[in-house]
Design a protein around this motif. Structure first.
Motif, PDB file in Angstrom:
ATOM      1  N   CYS A   1      -2.666   8.560  -1.636  1.00 43.02           N
ATOM      2  CA  CYS A   1      -1.705   9.660  -1.754  1.00 43.02           C
ATOM      3  C   CYS A   1      -2.233  10.671  -2.764  1.00 43.02           C
TER       4      CYS A   1
ATOM      5  N   SER B   1      -2.004  10.769  -6.057  1.00 39.65           N
ATOM      6  CA  SER B   1      -1.270  11.049  -7.282  1.00 39.65           C
ATOM      7  C   SER B   1      -1.940  10.462  -8.526  1.00 39.65           C
ATOM      8  N   CYS B   2      -2.414   9.233  -8.438  1.00 42.84           N
ATOM      9  CA  CYS B   2      -3.064   8.637  -9.605  1.00 42.84           C
ATOM     10  C   CYS B   2      -4.469   9.205  -9.752  1.00 42.84           C
TER      11      CYS B   2
ATOM     12  N   CYS C   1      -7.280   6.803  -8.624  1.00 40.19           N
ATOM     13  CA  CYS C   1      -7.344   6.529  -7.188  1.00 40.19           C
ATOM     14  C   CYS C   1      -7.896   7.739  -6.457  1.00 40.19           C
TER      15      CYS C   1
ATOM     16  N   ASN D   1      -4.497   1.610 -11.258  1.00 36.34           N
ATOM     17  CA  ASN D   1      -3.749   2.377 -10.273  1.00 36.34           C
ATOM     18  C   ASN D   1      -2.337   1.864 -10.046  1.00 36.34           C
TER      19      ASN D   1
ATOM     20  N   CYS E   1      -0.389   1.637  -7.159  1.00 36.08           N
ATOM     21  CA  CYS E   1       0.023   0.785  -6.037  1.00 36.08           C
ATOM     22  C   CYS E   1      -1.153   0.014  -5.467  1.00 36.08           C
TER      23      CYS E   1
ATOM     24  N   GLY F   1      -4.547   1.858  -4.303  1.00 35.55           N
ATOM     25  CA  GLY F   1      -5.549   2.178  -5.314  1.00 35.55           C
ATOM     26  C   GLY F   1      -6.144   0.928  -5.952  1.00 35.55           C
TER      27      GLY F   1
HETATM   28  S1  SF4 Z   1      -2.809   4.003  -6.310  1.00 37.69           S
HETATM   29 FE1  SF4 Z   1      -1.208   4.314  -4.811  1.00 37.69          FE
HETATM   30  S2  SF4 Z   1       0.186   5.687  -5.829  1.00 37.69           S
HETATM   31 FE2  SF4 Z   1      -1.721   5.829  -6.910  1.00 37.69          FE
HETATM   32  S3  SF4 Z   1      -2.816   7.532  -5.917  1.00 37.69           S
HETATM   33 FE3  SF4 Z   1      -3.477   5.652  -4.965  1.00 37.69          FE
HETATM   34  S4  SF4 Z   1      -2.145   5.542  -3.184  1.00 37.69           S
HETATM   35 FE4  SF4 Z   1      -1.157   6.948  -4.585  1.00 37.69          FE
END
Ligand code: SF4
Ligand SMILES: Cc1cc2nc3c(=O)[nH]c(=O)nc-3n(C[C@H](O)[C@H](O)[C@H](O)COP(=O)(O)O)c2cc1C
Ligand code: SF4
Ligand code: SF4
Lengths: 182, 234, 598
Positions: free
Chosen positions: C498, C500-501, C504, C542, C544, C547
């Motif tokens: 996604c 966001s992190c 990741c 990360n 989730c 990541g």
């Molecule tokens: S670890 Fe999960 S929440 Fe964070 S950027 Fe990756 S996909 Fe998104």
């Protein structure tokens, strides 16, 4: 014991890092006591006359000549130091990195606001000129670099502390104020 | 409230007390312990996106800005392993953007740069990517320079106009995610709101037009003292 | 346009949380989401336009530009490539006259890459205007493109239907089930509705107790005990409780959910109804991945049948107050929406960005209410536990892994397909079962799992040893493990993160580039160590599971196939530059008009 030998060069830089080196003020006398300078714009020695201990590189690699000089330094210096933002990450010259090369050339030689005399719209292409690279490269992408001294320019204190540490083998002192990127 | 009603916890061997409901980050702060962070900003739900406030509890990494502190927690924060991890994250942010600090209006007041100073980053361990990113200068008072955006989400959570988000994520993934500014809403921001937006952004990605380089070198926020030292002094 | 969009928004009561459905309808009507439509939606929902675009741009199957009257989404996952995806892709490009990820000038045909579509046992496969085409060949591609040019209706181009319910008039799909082994839990005969009538005689607490006693653990990958999850949720004390069934099935290599949805939808819905009863939930939601849209009408019909049977709706099975209904929420193409909190965000009409935990979904989930999310297989198994007994269930499998497991097996084997096995089977036994020999590696649990070498084939498939959500990919000895798998999977995570992190988002790209450097023969020894060290950062920081596991293809192959990496290091030097002078000066020399002097 002979004194450690230092060489310096400016690639795609503005000589600011060299100015900062001179900015160590009266300590420059101490430095002269400690080391000997070989190839460097400071003393205008143009070619290596012996194997050096420390090479200080200012500026990144923007053209083919920068690459050659850098490789030459790697060959002739035991320790190579990237001095300043340009050597470390291209610096301000690298702001051209996202821009197509044609636009850069046209801006510089034809359309730019400071272009006055180039009425024939010539792009310099003499074989003797260095060739421009597709982007400005950090030095450590071209050769192995041993140490990095950030700053634009690096503070005189940082340069002084680092040289002292390299020459004496003592641990490098890094008080908070000396490491800055601008 | 005396300490008996408070939550007792330990961070870096220091015994601390927290109000119920406080996150580890806030609780540490009120006990004079700085946990480095970038995306956290007071007054909005922490996005938990920069991952720099990683701490270790019971051998598990968790982030301090969203995790409530619990009675008896023993937290590792200022340890070499975690600081190395944090430094690596800071370095990633440098190489995956275009950070030309010497020419940046935020330099000296920038939190990313300040963290790099705190962790004594001399050069990022990762190769520079020089990605292509754009600048949006359509609004009257604001520049949005994506070259410096670290996608921390602060602006997304906090810059609002008429209860609508002025900034948002666009796309997803390692190569396409970016932050965009709503041109219509941004052009309605007042001068004060634009200045506020600039201050919300930890880096020089949101700039108030005509307000660059407002404090001279030597007098900027992080020239003399490292980020977090104000908390640690308390 | 305005009126059309207004009507769609109105249909969903101007409710922001139904943005996904609104956008799905717009995309369907206009074959894209025109900018003007996004503006209208934004105004009607009182959102900024960038906010609406934030959701649109997150999902692979939403597009602001027209995707082609015929939009071909060709799977590019590793197993598809193994089965000839590249030849099929080239054939499409040649016949259509445009390259992938673009549309022909006349707007007739669009070619798009897409992540795994859940058809690994019948690849190469593509989704064309919502309809799945399997076992594609260059010849077949020619016929299909001729069909496009003749303006044929896409459903006319399906030449034969697959087995089982795939030929049902509400599905009419060429997809095959390939059920190779029926086990005692999921595929055993049973009487529809009986389990629901049984639980109606128990209290919700008793029902939870039964599920707890069966020791059933989640089948979606994480393996959390289902009964315990239900209990936690009930204790969270929200006004309302939601039950969500996760049918996002995005892990490359798994396709078992597709088969359950096709062949055993009654079983699944019964499981949801039982869970709904145990949780005292009033609403259940099936989150169905967009790739399986072709089954949706059929599933709606099954739900209607259940309502007709008084097994869904009000006063279920004649029990006063046993009220529960199910709706289907369609996704729009995003692997990370399979992550439970990303799924919730998506159901609320937002980008499917996973949430920070705590709070967990059982505390604050959908609409901030306690929410249980379970996998399709988990909920389906529940029915049989009720019908038989927890003891019956526990008697199968191993100590920590009770019952059976559906495996989706694909890759270099004679009989790819679905197998219901008892937990505890070894990899060797599995390979024999599927007719695989000369195996170099097995990817257990898909890209986010582990890649193991033959010395580990005596290990058993179980939570104690080799846990898996079900994807098992057999990799033959002639495959280029790093290029065909590790690289493909790493690219997959880059695409599907996604974003966001920070780690990741950035580190996946950094790792990919470093892996490429090594594969290009430009690596040094330290590169392998750094790859491993940096990959481990991913696990630690990360938010989730995506990541945290995105470096697994790299990490587990370094652990288990180190010589492969070592053999790519051509030098003892500690530095190799990737700089190439010839390339670097080519453009500038061309523009100024000089011959490069190298
Ligand atoms: S670890 Fe999960 S929440 Fe964070 S950027 Fe990756 S996909 Fe998104
Ligand atoms: C990136 C990612 C993708 C996931 N995809 C799925 C999926 O497609 N289906 C699924 O059931 N679980 C998936 N999960 C696991 C879910 O988060 C969740 O654990 C599961 O749905 C719970 O159901 P269970 O306990 O019945 O297994 C995924 C997890 C992650 C991190
Ligand atoms: S935003 Fe911060 S780190 Fe980036 S260039 Fe500006 S001062 Fe440097
Ligand atoms: S613009 Fe600034 S505040 Fe907004 S996401 Fe980028 S870095 Fe963060």
């Amino acid at each position: 014991m002979s004194k450690p030998v230092i060489a310096t060069a400016t690639l795609a830089g503005c000589f600011g890092c060299h100015m900062s080196l001179l900015d160590i003020d009266e300590r420059i006398l101490e430095l002269i006591e400690l080391v000997e300078f070989n190839k460097s714009p400071i003393n205008d020695i143009k070619t290596f006359t012996k194997q050096c201990d420390i090479g200080l590189i200012e500026g990144g690699c923007s053209n083919s000549e920068n690459i050659e000089v850098l490789k030459d330094f790697r060959k002739n210096c035991k320790i190579l130091v990237s001095l300043g933002e340009c050597a470390i990450m291209g610096g301000l010259p690298a702001m051209r990195n996202g821009i197509p090369i044609r636009e850069c050339l046209e801006e510089a030689y034809i359309t730019g606001p400071t272009v006055r005399m180039n009425t024939k719209k010539i792009l310099p292409n003499d074989d003797e000129l260095p060739m421009m690279l597709d982007k400005v490269y950090p030095c450590h992408e071209i050769v192995k670099i041993d140490y990095f001294l950030p700053g634009c320019p690096p503070t005189a204190d940082l340069i002084w502390n680092a040289l002292l540490a390299l020459v004496t083998g003592d641990e490098l002192k890094l008080p908070y104020e000396v490491v800055k990127f601008d | 409230m005396d300490n008996t009603e408070k939550i007792k916890f330990v961070i870096d061997d220091k015994v601390c007390y927290a109000e119920p409901g406080q996150t580890i980050l806030e609780a540490a702060k009120s006990n004079g312990v700085y946990i480095p962070s970038l995306c956290y900003i007071e007054g909005v739900k922490p996005p938990g996106s920069c991952r720099i406030c990683n701490v270790r509890v019971n051998n598990r990494n968790l982030i301090a800005c969203t995790t409530p502190v619990a009675e008896g927690m023993i937290i590792d924060n200022d340890i070499p392993e975690l600081n190395e991890l944090r430094k690596a994250i800071v370095e990633m942010l440098f190489v995956s953007g275009n950070h030309f600090c010497p020419g940046c209006e935020k330099s000296g007041n920038c939190e990313l740069q300040a963290l790099a100073y705190r962790f004594q980053m001399m050069v990022p361990r990762f190769p520079y990517e020089f990605p292509e990113k754009g600048v949006n200068a359509t609004s009257k008072y604001i520049f949005h320079d994506r070259n410096r955006c670290i996608m921390c989400k602060r602006c997304i959570g906090k810059v609002m106009k008429d209860e609508k988000h002025v900034f948002a994520y666009n796309s997803r993934g390692g190569e396409h995610l970016h932050v965009v500014m709503d041109e219509e809403l941004a052009s309605q921001l007042t001068e004060e709101e634009a200045t506020e937006a600039m201050d919300i952004c930890p880096v020089g990605a949101i700039l108030k037009k005509e307000r660059g380089y407002y404090s001279p070198i030597g007098h900027r926020k992080y020239d003399k003292e490292s980020i977090g030292s104000d908390i640690e002094k308390k | 346009m305005k009126e059309k969009v207004q009507n769609i928004v109105k249909k969903f009561h101007n409710d922001r949380s139904r943005l996904m459905d609104i956008l799905l309808d717009i995309q369907k009507d206009f074959n894209c989401i025109p900018d003007e439509a996004a503006s209208i939606v934004a105004t009607l929902l009182n959102m900024s336009k960038v906010d609406v675009n934030q959701t649109i741009s997150f999902y692979h199957f939403f597009s602001k530009e027209p995707v082609g009257t015929y939009a071909v989404y060709l799977n590019n996952s590793a197993v598809a490539c193994m089965m000839g995806r590249e030849e099929v892709a080239r054939a499409f490009e040649e016949e259509v006259g445009t390259s992938f990820n673009s549309v022909t000038e006349d707007g007739l045909i669009g070619l798009w890459d897409t992540s795994d579509i859940g058809m690994n046992d019948q690849e190469p496969a593509a989704i064309i205007n919502g309809i799945v085409f399997t076992n594609l060949t260059p010849t077949r591609v020619k016929e299909i493109v001729i069909g496009f040019r003749e303006g044929k209706d896409i459903s006319e181009m399906v030449d034969k239907y697959g087995d089982g319910q795939n030929s049902n008039e509400l599905i009419r799909s060429m997809v095959n089930n390939n059920i190779r082994k029926k086990g005692p839990v999921l595929f055993s005969e049973y009487e529809v509705g009986m389990a629901i009538r049984n639980v109606a005689n128990y209290s919700p607490e008793q029902t939870i107790e039964i599920i707890k006693n069966s020791n059933i653990r989640g089948r979606g990958g994480a393996g959390f005990p289902a009964g315990l999850k239900w209990e936690f949720c009930c204790k969270s004390g929200g006004e309302e409780i939601y039950l969500v069934c996760n049918a996002d099935e995005g892990e490359p290599g798994t396709f078992k959910e597709r088969v359950i949805l096709t062949e055993l939808p009654m079983l699944l819905f019964e499981g949801m109804i039982i869970a709904g009863y145990a949780l005292n939930a009033k609403e259940g939601i099936l989150y169905l991945r967009y790739e399986y849209k072709y089954i949706k009408d059929y599933l709606e019909d099954v739900l209607q049948q259940l309502r007709n049977l008084n097994l869904l709706g009000n006063n279920i099975a004649g029990k006063g107050g046993f009220n529960f209904d199910i709706r289907i929420q369609l996704g729009a193409g995003a692997y990370v929406c399979g992550e439970e909190s990303g799924l919730i965000e998506s159901m609320e009409g937002k980008r499917g960005e996973p949430r920070n935990r705590p709070p967990f979904p059982v505390q604050k989930g959908y609409k901030n209410m306690p929410t249980v999310i379970n996998n399709v297989e988990t909920l389906s198994s529940v029915v049989k536990i009720i019908l038989n007994s927890p003891e019956w269930f526990k008697a199968m499998g191993t100590k920590e892994s009770a019952g059976t497991k559906l495996l989706s097996i694909s890759g270099d084997c004679k009989h790819p397909g679905i197998y219901e096995i008892e937990w505890g089977m070894t990899i060797n036994e599995m390979l024999e079962m599927v007719g695989a020999s000369s195996v170099q590696a097995v990817q257990v649990g898909g890209p986010s799992g582990v890649c193991i070498d033959p010395s580990q084939f005596a290990r058993s498939i179980s939570f104690e040893d080799l846990p898996t959500g079900g994807a098992m990919i057999v990799i033959g000895e002639n495959r280029d493990l790093l290029k065909e798998f590790v690289m493909n999977y790493t690219d997959f995570f880059i695409e599907e993160s996604c974003g966001s992190c920070g780690p990741c988002r950035s580190l996946t790209v950094i790792l990919r580039n470093k892996l490429q450097k090594i594969m290009d023969g430009k690596g040094v020894k330290a590169d392998i160590d750094e790859l491993y060290e940096w990959g481990n950062y991913m696990k630690q920081v990360n938010r989730c599971g995506l990541g945290q596991t995105a470096a697994n293809p790299i990490l587990t192959t370094i652990e288990n196939f180190r010589p492969l990496y070592d053999s790519l290091i051509k030098t003892d030097d500690d530095f190799v530059s990737t700089f190439n002078m010839e390339k670097a000066v080519a453009d500038s020399c061309k523009y100024v008009g000089r011959v490069p002097k190298l």
